[in-house]
Design a protein around this motif. Structure first.
Motif: not given
Length: 131
Positions: A47-60, A91-100
């Motif tokens: 998604v264009g975020l170099n050296d990052s990860i996305l953590i997605m937690i299902s909220m149901g 479904e909803y997700f909680f999303v965080r983008g953080i440095p790798l």
């Protein structure tokens, strides 16, 4: 192009948590269940975020309205540096983008923290469900 740093981190993380059912798919994402919550750790490069990860937690799917999620997103004391999003499904997700992270232990700590935030958000969302 395959992000070797991300792939290596995910393999090391899988070994750290001794996960036999963790899957690294062709889209550079790790799918797993932690503490009874479904998680997806994705390479931010997609998604264009170099050296990052996305953590997605299902909220149901949740019977709550999108306006409630929007109000909670605006409360940074609840959502911290993440947000609640609804993708193509219901479904909803909680999303965080953080440095790798450099080490799998740092990823485990971040994932644990993210799960704590997601649990708090789920509790908050359940308070807003219409009877």
């Amino acid at each position: 192009m395959k992000n070797k740093k991300f792939t290596l981190l995910m393999m090391e993380f899988t070994q750290l948590v001794q996960g036999s059912s963790l899957l690294l798919d062709e889209n550079h994402a790790l799918l797993c269940d932690f503490d009874e919550m479904s998680c997806r750790i994705e390479d931010g490069v997609r998604v264009g975020l170099n050296d990052s990860i996305l953590i997605m937690i299902s909220m149901g799917g949740g019977p709550f309205q999108s306006e409630v999620a929007l109000r909670i997103n605006a409360d940074f004391s609840l959502s911290s540096d993440g947000y609640i999003a609804q993708f193509q499904s219901e479904e909803y997700f909680f999303v965080r983008g953080i440095p790798l992270p450099e080490h799998p232990q740092a990823l485990l700590k971040t994932l644990s923290n993210t799960l704590d935030i997601a649990k708090t958000l789920k509790q908050e969302l359940s308070l807003h469900v219409a009877n």
